[in-house]
Design an enzyme around this catalytic site. Structure first.
Site, PDB file in Angstrom:
ATOM      1  N   HIS A 205      -0.872   4.799 -14.096  1.00 52.38           N
ATOM      2  CA  HIS A 205      -2.187   4.296 -13.714  1.00 52.38           C
ATOM      3  C   HIS A 205      -3.138   4.178 -14.902  1.00 52.38           C
ATOM      4  CE1 HIS A 205      -2.121   4.763  -9.079  1.00 52.38           C
ATOM      5  NE2 HIS A 205      -0.883   4.631  -9.536  1.00 52.38           N
ATOM      6  N   SER A 209       0.657  -1.217 -13.939  1.00 59.03           N
ATOM      7  CA  SER A 209       2.073  -1.590 -13.882  1.00 59.03           C
ATOM      8  C   SER A 209       2.360  -2.766 -14.807  1.00 59.03           C
ATOM      9  CB  SER A 209       2.459  -1.972 -12.455  1.00 59.03           C
ATOM     10  OG  SER A 209       2.278  -0.886 -11.574  1.00 59.03           O
ATOM     11  N   LYS A 233       4.870  -4.225   1.381  1.00 64.14           N
ATOM     12  CA  LYS A 233       6.112  -4.586   0.673  1.00 64.14           C
ATOM     13  C   LYS A 233       6.995  -3.354   0.491  1.00 64.14           C
ATOM     14  CE  LYS A 233       7.422  -7.768  -3.006  1.00 64.14           C
ATOM     15  NZ  LYS A 233       6.915  -8.629  -4.095  1.00 64.14           N
ATOM     16  N   ASP A 234       6.370  -2.211   0.147  1.00 69.87           N
ATOM     17  CA  ASP A 234       7.140  -0.972  -0.016  1.00 69.87           C
ATOM     18  C   ASP A 234       7.725  -0.509   1.312  1.00 69.87           C
ATOM     19  OD1 ASP A 234       6.766  -0.856  -2.716  1.00 69.87           O
ATOM     20  OD2 ASP A 234       5.136   0.610  -2.654  1.00 69.87           O
ATOM     21  N   GLU A 277      30.555  14.438  -9.935  1.00 71.96           N
ATOM     22  CA  GLU A 277      30.055  13.450  -8.994  1.00 71.96           C
ATOM     23  C   GLU A 277      29.951  12.093  -9.685  1.00 71.96           C
ATOM     24  OE1 GLU A 277      30.340  14.224  -5.961  1.00 71.96           O
ATOM     25  OE2 GLU A 277      28.368  14.765  -5.176  1.00 71.96           O
TER      26      GLU A 277
END
Length: 396
Positions: A205, A209, A233-234, A277
């Site tokens: 912030h 972005s 959108k998220d 893994e």
């Protein structure tokens, strides 16, 4: 509400959330690849909550750990669901974070002034790896025990390595003290990840972005408030993600697991092929590609630490690969190379697998240490569009 106003006058948390989560100006051209940052935060919360409920029933003792996991699966109400959420959540977490990292590499999100943001992301990756490794030990199956033995023994390659290994074990072998400290640290590290993630958001912030074009916003019309545009959108991205996540939980819960881990740990029986893994396989392949033990360990850790140096290795001022055709093609070569390393990590270190692994390891470091600096110096630098609405942008 008067209560909210009263609280906000004394502790302005509502003003903070309104500024940082609602009115926060965001580039208007972000695509769905920018969803993965919020997805990583959501899956982290899911992992912490499911881990807390599992810890209520888990017994960190070598004679009872395996049975306690089986009891969670069979006798605890909803225990099987909580465990599968947690177990598959680890894989989902790494998938989301790996996509997030490669998105950052593709669009140059590591470049000035976001270098510290990128470094904090690498720190989160390291904490995730440590947390996942210790969590893999807790079921105390065959692969848990032998994975812990192999990985902790790597530290013996360093000076005073035997002392380091004995400190990690809490004794002279992987035993009850090892399981206890791994359980405690596995419970603690997610909260460290939350703390570093908070710093990650603060750094994000500070300058805002990045965007697919990699250009700085010059007009107020190029920004839109985070809510409702990107919250919607998220949420859509979250819905798609949960469909995939739930498909694994309910229809293929052991897809990412190893069958040997459903066998109780036995120090006297070594599995035919010890593998970590899947999300560790590329680094495991790099470790095995070096014939010297110390060299292999340093190279494996170097594969992660080299990511932290990317902002200074790539000195090209153009951020987005949309304006760097050579870099764009080499980026996809790197992605393919990482998949090859993952495939090699699951194979025995012999014959052609060993040769391919060494070639893929060499290219991995060649990409970051040689190609990126050369591209930063010699790659053509086209004229960038002045704004998101530039005609040159619309023609891309």
């Amino acid at each position: 509400m008067s209560l909210i106003r009263w609280i906000d006058e004394r502790l302005p948390i509502f003003t903070f959330f309104n500024k940082e989560l609602k009115e926060y100006p965001t580039p208007k051209n972000l695509n769905y690849l920018w969803n993965f940052g919020s997805l990583a935060g959501i899956i982290l919360v899911i992992m912490i909550l499911s881990g807390i409920f599992l810890a209520m029933h888990y017994v960190p003792h070598v004679s009872m750990a395996f049975d306690s996991v089986e009891r969670i699966m069979r006798d605890v109400n909803g225990g099987w669901l909580i465990r599968y959420i947690h177990m598959n959540g680890a894989s989902m977490f790494f998938i989301v974070v790996y996509i997030h990292i490669f998105r950052g590499l593709f669009y140059g999100s590591y470049k000035s002034p976001r270098e510290l943001l990128w470094i904090l992301g690498v720190v989160i990756l390291l904490l995730m790896m440590a947390t996942a490794f210790m969590g893999y030990v807790l079921p105390w199956g065959q692969m848990s025990f032998w994975g812990a033995t192999v990985i902790t023994n790597l530290f013996s390659a360093f000076p005073f390595g035997e002392s380091i290994v004995h400190w990690l074990w809490g004794g002279f072998s992987v035993d009850n003290p090892t399981l206890n400290r791994f359980f405690v640290l596995h419970y603690l590290f997610p909260f460290l990840i939350v703390a570093v993630s908070g710093l990650h958001l603060v750094a994000l912030h500070q300058f805002g972005s990045n965007n697919p074009l990699g250009i700085d916003r010059t007009k107020p019309t190029e920004s839109i408030p985070f809510h409702p545009y990107y919250t919607i959108k998220d949420l859509f991205g979250l819905g798609v993600f949960l469909l995939i996540y739930c498909a694994f939980i309910f229809f293929a819960p052991n897809f990412f697991g190893e069958p040997d881990n459903y066998i109780p740990a036995n120090p006297l029986v070594t599995p035919a092929h010890i593998v970590p893994e899947w999300y560790f396989l590329p680094f495991y392949a790099i470790l095995r590609s070096i014939p010297d033990k110390l060299g292999g360990v340093l190279t494996m850790f170097g594969a992660v630490f080299v990511l932290a140096g990317v902002p200074w290795l790539d000195r090209n001022p153009i951020r987005s690969s949309r304006f760097r055709p050579i870099y764009k093609h080499l980026f996809w070569v790197l992605v393919l190379n990482c998949f090859v390393l993952g495939w090699i990590g699951a194979k025995p270190p012999e014959g052609m697998y060993l040769i391919i692994g060494r070639l893929a390891t060499a290219y991995y470091f060649f990409h970051f240490l040689i190609l990126l600096p050369l591209l930063g110096k010699y790659e053509p630098r086209p004229k960038l569009p002045l704004s998101f609405d530039d005609k040159a942008v619309k023609s891309l």
